[in-house]
Enzyme design. Structure first.
Site, mmCIF file in Angstrom:
data_model
loop_
_atom_site.group_PDB
_atom_site.id
_atom_site.type_symbol
_atom_site.label_atom_id
_atom_site.label_comp_id
_atom_site.label_asym_id
_atom_site.label_seq_id
_atom_site.Cartn_x
_atom_site.Cartn_y
_atom_site.Cartn_z
ATOM 1 N N LYS A 10 0.845 -1.213 0.000
ATOM 2 C CA LYS A 10 0.000 0.000 0.000
ATOM 3 C C LYS A 10 0.863 1.240 0.000
ATOM 4 O O LYS A 10 2.032 1.219 0.406
ATOM 5 C CB LYS A 10 -0.943 0.031 1.200
ATOM 6 C CG LYS A 10 -0.272 0.016 2.589
ATOM 7 C CD LYS A 10 0.164 1.355 3.136
ATOM 8 C CE LYS A 10 0.857 1.246 4.480
ATOM 9 N NZ LYS A 10 1.648 2.385 4.883
ATOM 10 N N ASP A 137 -2.455 -1.658 10.208
ATOM 11 C CA ASP A 137 -2.562 -1.672 8.744
ATOM 12 C C ASP A 137 -3.022 -3.021 8.194
ATOM 13 O O ASP A 137 -3.222 -3.160 6.989
ATOM 14 C CB ASP A 137 -1.200 -1.360 8.105
ATOM 15 C CG ASP A 137 -0.782 0.093 8.284
ATOM 16 O OD1 ASP A 137 -1.605 0.899 8.744
ATOM 17 O OD2 ASP A 137 0.369 0.409 7.941
#
Ligand code: C5P
Length: 299
Positions: A10, A137
């Site tokens: 990401k 995350d």
């Protein structure tokens, strides 16, 4: 019998950070975009829990029970009252300690793979809740695409994205510790009023439209000054990418990977080439986003 799951890296197109909370974490407005750099996590039955890793950064990956992939297998096994007797193999392509959620990707990947291998039938909600226990995350690595993370980043709202964005990533020769970067954020913030983190509406609009110029004008990362303070050479990498024509240049998450938004694949290739010859970074990759979240590719 084995199961392989592919999981994306990401980039944070916005990372707004609030003041430190009583529990030491920070409230965030964290806009995640999954990009097409992947780790592959394979699980197979074994006598006992074991982790192996291959890839350019494999020597930096812990193979004990601190590895998020091992912790994911243990967490799911504990909930089902079974032994986590699996061999987890990580084919690692996401930079280690780079601010691209590589460890989180392996946690989400191992969880999905063990769920399929053990046929636990866990609901999406249960998997997401285990992910949130593993790290801030990790839930995003499971869902992919684009999402706004609030709380410490683990509470996700999916975001619409109207097109593909083209990125260049410059990896540094060493990693940065996420807790150390947050501590440096706190140190730099001393004596200042830290506003509540909120998502930027122009940024959400730019994502929804698929407009790279508008996205470039709206990206931001409140951890960037802290990452640069700990790793001053990152300023040179950012400058090299801007000079090469990147629409935007920013530190990815807690760094030290730097991310450069390009208008199209050709321009991304040009920026990548210029960064490679700039001498300001160790390796350079290109990838587009959004990319799908953790996906079973075999098994
Ligand atoms: O959640 P995760 O284990 O990935 O977080 C790693 C570290 O990053 C935490 O221990 C904390 O120091 C910092 N962090 C934070 N606020 C967040 C997320 C992470 O301070 N929202």
């Amino acid at each position: 019998m084995s199961v392989t799951v592919r999981v994306p890296a990401k980039v944070n197109v916005q990372l707004a950070v609030g003041a430190a909370r009583a529990d030491g974490f920070h409230d965030l407005a964290n806009v995640f975009l999954a990009v097409g750099l992947y780790d592959e996590v394979t699980v197979a039955p074994a006598g006992e829990l074991r982790v192996t890793c291959e890839g350019p950064d494999a020597d930096q990956v812990p193979l004990d029970r601190t590895n998020l992939a091992a912790r994911a297998a243990l967490a799911l096994a504990e909930r089902r009252g079974i032994e986590a007797a699996v061999h987890i193999h990580i084919a690692k392509d996401i930079p280690v300690a780079g601010g691209m959620a590589g460890g989180s990707a392996d946690g989400a990947g191992a969880l999905l793979a063990c769920d399929a291998l053990w046929k636990t039938g866990a609901s999406r909600a249960e998997l997401l809740s285990i992910c949130a226990e593993l790290g801030s995350d990790v839930p995003f690595s499971l869902v992919g695409g684009a999402a706004l993370g609030t709380g410490r980043g683990e509470r996700l709202t999916a975001l619409e994205v109207g097109g593909s964005f083209h990125w260049v990533f410059a990896m540094a020769g060493r990693g940065l510790s996420t807790p150390a970067v947050f501590r440096e954020f706190d140190r730099l913030a001393q004596g200042r009023d830290i506003p509540e983190p909120v998502a930027s509406q122009p940024l959400l609009d730019a994502l929804a439209k698929g407009d790279p110029d508008a996205l470039a004008a709206a990206v931001s990362n409140d951890l960037q000054p802290a990452a640069i303070s700990l790793f001053p050479e990152l300023a040179d990498t950012l400058a090299a990418g801007r000079t090469a024509g990147a629409l935007a240049a920013l530190v990815s998450g807690s760094g030290p990977t730097t991310a450069f938004l390009a208008r199209d694949p050709e321009s991304a290739a040009k920026v990548a080439e210029a960064l490679r010859s700039s001498g300001t970074c160790a390796t350079v990759r290109t990838a587009a986003g959004p990319a799908p979240g953790a996906t079973v590719v075999k098994g």
